[in-house]
Design a protein around this motif. Structure first.
Motif, PDB file in Angstrom:
ATOM      1  N   LEU A  48       0.826  -1.217   0.000  1.00 56.75           N
ATOM      2  CA  LEU A  48       0.000   0.000   0.000  1.00 56.75           C
ATOM      3  C   LEU A  48       0.858   1.264   0.000  1.00 56.75           C
ATOM      4  N   ILE A  49       1.904   1.272   0.812  1.00 63.22           N
ATOM      5  CA  ILE A  49       2.758   2.456   0.971  1.00 63.22           C
ATOM      6  C   ILE A  49       3.632   2.695  -0.258  1.00 63.22           C
ATOM      7  N   ALA A  50       4.145   1.611  -0.828  1.00 63.19           N
ATOM      8  CA  ALA A  50       5.103   1.737  -1.933  1.00 63.19           C
ATOM      9  C   ALA A  50       4.486   2.349  -3.178  1.00 63.19           C
ATOM     10  N   GLY A  51       3.188   2.213  -3.327  1.00 60.81           N
ATOM     11  CA  GLY A  51       2.547   2.749  -4.524  1.00 60.81           C
ATOM     12  C   GLY A  51       3.050   2.077  -5.781  1.00 60.81           C
ATOM     13  N   GLU A  52       3.490   0.834  -5.619  1.00 64.10           N
ATOM     14  CA  GLU A  52       4.006   0.084  -6.766  1.00 64.10           C
ATOM     15  C   GLU A  52       2.858  -0.270  -7.703  1.00 64.10           C
ATOM     16  N   PRO A  53       3.199  -0.646  -8.921  1.00 62.72           N
ATOM     17  CA  PRO A  53       2.139  -1.088  -9.830  1.00 62.72           C
ATOM     18  C   PRO A  53       1.399  -2.268  -9.213  1.00 62.72           C
ATOM     19  N   THR A  54       0.182  -2.415  -9.591  1.00 62.48           N
ATOM     20  CA  THR A  54      -0.610  -3.511  -9.054  1.00 62.48           C
ATOM     21  C   THR A  54       0.023  -4.857  -9.372  1.00 62.48           C
ATOM     22  N   VAL A  55      -0.116  -5.770  -8.432  1.00 60.73           N
ATOM     23  CA  VAL A  55       0.474  -7.088  -8.636  1.00 60.73           C
ATOM     24  C   VAL A  55      -0.224  -7.862  -9.743  1.00 60.73           C
ATOM     25  N   SER A  56      -1.369  -7.379 -10.203  1.00 64.16           N
ATOM     26  CA  SER A  56      -2.072  -8.094 -11.271  1.00 64.16           C
ATOM     27  C   SER A  56      -1.250  -8.128 -12.562  1.00 64.16           C
ATOM     28  N   LYS A  57      -0.259  -7.268 -12.665  1.00 67.61           N
ATOM     29  CA  LYS A  57       0.619  -7.284 -13.839  1.00 67.61           C
ATOM     30  C   LYS A  57       1.572  -8.482 -13.796  1.00 67.61           C
ATOM     31  N   MET A  58       1.635  -9.144 -12.645  1.00 69.56           N
ATOM     32  CA  MET A  58       2.471 -10.328 -12.498  1.00 69.56           C
ATOM     33  C   MET A  58       1.576 -11.557 -12.381  1.00 69.56           C
ATOM     34  N   VAL A  59       0.467 -11.563 -13.068  1.00 72.33           N
ATOM     35  CA  VAL A  59      -0.552 -12.595 -12.896  1.00 72.33           C
ATOM     36  C   VAL A  59       0.001 -13.981 -13.190  1.00 72.33           C
ATOM     37  N   SER A  60      -0.322 -14.904 -12.319  1.00 75.26           N
ATOM     38  CA  SER A  60      -0.020 -16.309 -12.544  1.00 75.26           C
ATOM     39  C   SER A  60      -1.105 -17.123 -11.856  1.00 75.26           C
ATOM     40  N   PHE A  61      -1.382 -18.271 -12.413  1.00 76.28           N
ATOM     41  CA  PHE A  61      -2.425 -19.119 -11.862  1.00 76.28           C
ATOM     42  C   PHE A  61      -1.805 -20.427 -11.381  1.00 76.28           C
ATOM     43  N   PRO A  62      -2.102 -20.814 -10.174  1.00 76.72           N
ATOM     44  CA  PRO A  62      -1.514 -22.033  -9.630  1.00 76.72           C
ATOM     45  C   PRO A  62      -1.988 -23.281 -10.371  1.00 76.72           C
ATOM     46  N   GLU A  63      -1.097 -24.235 -10.489  1.00 72.33           N
ATOM     47  CA  GLU A  63      -1.452 -25.522 -11.085  1.00 72.33           C
ATOM     48  C   GLU A  63      -1.981 -26.468 -10.011  1.00 72.33           C
ATOM     49  N   GLU A  64      -1.495 -26.315  -8.774  1.00 74.12           N
ATOM     50  CA  GLU A  64      -1.858 -27.210  -7.692  1.00 74.12           C
ATOM     51  C   GLU A  64      -3.246 -26.912  -7.137  1.00 74.12           C
ATOM     52  N   ASP A  65      -3.717 -27.839  -6.298  1.00 78.83           N
ATOM     53  CA  ASP A  65      -4.951 -27.601  -5.553  1.00 78.83           C
ATOM     54  C   ASP A  65      -4.718 -26.435  -4.609  1.00 78.83           C
ATOM     55  N   LEU A  66      -5.741 -25.621  -4.463  1.00 77.06           N
ATOM     56  CA  LEU A  66      -5.623 -24.444  -3.613  1.00 77.06           C
ATOM     57  C   LEU A  66      -6.069 -24.760  -2.196  1.00 77.06           C
ATOM     58  N   GLU A  67      -5.469 -24.063  -1.254  1.00 79.59           N
ATOM     59  CA  GLU A  67      -5.800 -24.192   0.145  1.00 79.59           C
ATOM     60  C   GLU A  67      -5.989 -22.788   0.688  1.00 79.59           C
ATOM     61  N   VAL A  68      -6.907 -22.617   1.618  1.00 78.05           N
ATOM     62  CA  VAL A  68      -7.160 -21.294   2.189  1.00 78.05           C
ATOM     63  C   VAL A  68      -6.133 -21.012   3.280  1.00 78.05           C
ATOM     64  N   ILE A  69      -5.588 -19.806   3.252  1.00 75.50           N
ATOM     65  CA  ILE A  69      -4.728 -19.336   4.330  1.00 75.50           C
ATOM     66  C   ILE A  69      -5.440 -18.141   4.953  1.00 75.50           C
ATOM     67  N   SER A  70      -5.516 -18.129   6.275  1.00 80.07           N
ATOM     68  CA  SER A  70      -6.170 -17.031   6.997  1.00 80.07           C
ATOM     69  C   SER A  70      -5.150 -16.347   7.879  1.00 80.07           C
ATOM     70  N   VAL A  71      -5.067 -15.036   7.763  1.00 81.30           N
ATOM     71  CA  VAL A  71      -4.156 -14.245   8.594  1.00 81.30           C
ATOM     72  C   VAL A  71      -4.955 -13.117   9.228  1.00 81.30           C
ATOM     73  N   TYR A  72      -4.439 -12.595  10.310  1.00 79.89           N
ATOM     74  CA  TYR A  72      -5.114 -11.501  11.015  1.00 79.89           C
ATOM     75  C   TYR A  72      -4.390 -10.191  10.761  1.00 79.89           C
ATOM     76  N   ILE A  73      -5.160  -9.183  10.340  1.00 84.59           N
ATOM     77  CA  ILE A  73      -4.593  -7.858  10.090  1.00 84.59           C
ATOM     78  C   ILE A  73      -5.492  -6.818  10.760  1.00 84.59           C
ATOM     79  N   PRO A  74      -4.933  -5.653  11.111  1.00 85.75           N
ATOM     80  CA  PRO A  74      -5.756  -4.600  11.720  1.00 85.75           C
ATOM     81  C   PRO A  74      -6.898  -4.173  10.796  1.00 85.75           C
ATOM     82  N   GLU A  75      -8.004  -3.816  11.413  1.00 87.88           N
ATOM     83  CA  GLU A  75      -9.191  -3.411  10.670  1.00 87.88           C
ATOM     84  C   GLU A  75      -8.906  -2.254   9.714  1.00 87.88           C
TER      85      GLU A  75
END
Length: 124
Positions: A48-75
Motif C-alpha cells: 500500500l505504501i510503496a505505490g508500486e504497480p498492481t500485482v495483477s501485472k504479475m498474474v499467474s495461476f496455480p497448477e496445484e490444488d488451492l488451500e485457504v490461508i487465513s491471517v489476522y490484520i488490523p481493521e
C-alpha cells in the motif's frame, strides 16, 4: 480502572494459495521465528505504501490444488487494502497470494523448488 480501548480490532484476511506454497510459507516463518499474520501485515502495508504497480501485472495461476490461508490484520489496514484493490480492479485474496508468493521466493533457501505457476498469457 481505565479500559484500554485504543487497541485496534484485527480482522481475518484470506487467500487461496497452492498447498506447497502455504507449507513453504509456514516453514519459512517458523524457521525465522516469525508469525504468518505479522509477515502478511508487513507485506500488505508495504504494498500500500510503496505505490508500486498492481500485482495483477504479475498474474499467474496455480497448477496445484488451492488451500485457504487465513491471517489476522488490523481493521484499518483491511479497509485501506479493500479500497486500493477496488481502485486497481484486483481482489484482496489475489494480492495476498501474490505477495506471499514473492516473499517465499525471496526468502527461500531452496530456490530450486519454486511453486509451479502458469502465466496468464499462456494458452493451455
Amino acid at each position: 480502572m481505565m479500559k484500554q480501548e485504543n487497541k485496534e480490532k484485527n480482522l481475518i484476511a484470506k487467500a487461496d494459495i497452492p498447498s506447497p506454497l502455504k507449507l513453504q510459507f509456514k516453514i519459512l516463518c517458523a524457521r525465522k521465528g516469525l508469525n504468518m499474520s505479522v509477515i502478511s501485515e508487513h507485506l500488505l502495508r508495504n504494498w500500500l505504501i510503496a505505490g508500486e504497480p498492481t500485482v495483477s501485472k504479475m498474474v499467474s495461476f496455480p497448477e496445484e490444488d488451492l488451500e485457504v490461508i487465513s491471517v489476522y490484520i488490523p481493521e484499518s489496514l483491511k479497509v485501506q487494502l479493500k479500497v486500493k484493490c477496488m481502485e486497481e480492479k484486483v481482489t484482496m485474496k489475489f494480492v495476498l497470494f501474490q505477495l506471499i508468493q514473492i516473499w517465499v521466493a525471496e526468502n527461500s533457501e531452496h530456490s530450486s523448488s519454486p511453486v509451479k505457476v502458469l502465466s496468464a498469457n499462456r494458452t493451455v
